[in-house]
Scaffold this active site. Structure first.
Site, PDB file in Angstrom:
ATOM      1  N   ASP A  28     107.776  36.451 -76.056  1.00 13.28           N
ATOM      2  CA  ASP A  28     108.306  37.709 -76.571  1.00 13.28           C
ATOM      3  C   ASP A  28     109.835  37.608 -76.574  1.00 13.28           C
ATOM      4  OD1 ASP A  28     108.437  40.614 -77.157  1.00 13.28           O
ATOM      5  OD2 ASP A  28     109.156  40.734 -75.094  1.00 13.28           O
ATOM      6  N   ASP A  30     112.501  40.765 -76.983  1.00  9.30           N
ATOM      7  CA  ASP A  30     113.236  41.868 -76.360  1.00  9.30           C
ATOM      8  C   ASP A  30     112.769  42.095 -74.930  1.00  9.30           C
ATOM      9  OD1 ASP A  30     114.825  42.716 -78.663  1.00  9.30           O
ATOM     10  OD2 ASP A  30     112.908  43.289 -79.528  1.00  9.30           O
TER      11      ASP A  30
END
Length: 239
Positions: A28, A30
């Protein structure tokens, strides 16, 4: 800038993994690789305040780890604003992109872990629910060449918490999701990766309770992660 690895247009080297290494690691963005989850919360909080709905912890599941459109729909619903969801999404996206462009900071241990994986020739993918505009801003800051594959919100019909982004990343790498490790920081992302069949390393960026499961491992920081640990996590067979 890191040394060049395979671009997205090339077929990555995805030979069968050894027992000591994951077949691939799917990160991922953020809150996991870069400290932007707080910027996203700040963006949503500023717009929510303008709409007369100060954000609270109850709003967190609808903001953290969610796509722009999801948070826009939530703010539209809870504030009763006459602004349309598309306009809210545009404002959220523009404000967030500006904040990311001004302040992109890698999470502790993130770049060291990427370097270890690169040196071990483990394919790396970026799997984000952020718009491509924001993904490209972050890639410009931390380097594009870490990643064999990058996916943004627009690249799949459904984004997180649906499994589609992680399924798509594994497919582009030519791998079964079950032999891939996903690294996430929010319950939304963990749910997406788990639903796709990946083993998951959860490293929360906010004090939010994480889902529990046989292939979900919790760490407080990427600084605690190394290749030996990642290999053990993916060696655990899917149930």
């Amino acid at each position: 800038m890191p040394e060049s690895v395979l671009p997205e247009s090339a077929s990555p080297d995805v030979a069968a993994p050894t027992a000591a290494l994951p077949a691939a690691v799917l990160f991922d963005m953020d809150g996991t690789l870069v400290d932007t989850e707080q910027l996203w919360w700040q963006t949503a909080a500023e717009i929510a305040e303008e709409l007369g709905h100060p954000l609270t912890d109850q709003d967190a599941p609808e903001v953290l780890g969610q796509a722009v459109e999801h948070t826009a729909a939530h703010l539209h619903r809870v504030s009763g604003t006459t602004l349309g969801e598309a306009e809210l999404a545009a404002r959220l996206g523009e404000s967030f992109a500006g904040k990311v462009a001004a302040e992109t900071v890698p999470r502790p241990g993130a770049l060291a872990l990427l370097a270890s994986l690169r040196d071990a020739r483990v394919p790396i993918a970026l799997v984000s629910a952020s718009p491509r505009q924001v993904v490209d801003l972050v890639l410009s800051a931390i380097g594009r060449d870490w990643f064999a594959v990058t996916l943004a919100a627009e690249d799949t019909e459904r984004t997180k918490p649906a499994p589609d982004p992680y399924l798509a990343a594994a497919e582009r790498l030519g791998l079964d999701p079950a032999v891939c490790l996903a690294v996430e920081d929010t319950p939304t992302g963990v749910a997406s990766a788990s639903a796709a069949g990946c083993a998951v390393l959860a490293v929360p960026s906010t004090p939010t309770p994480m889902p529990d499961g046989p292939r979900i491992t919790l760490l407080s920081s990427l600084e605690q992660a190394d290749l030996a640990l990642l290999g053990k996590l993916t060696a655990t067979p899917a149930v």
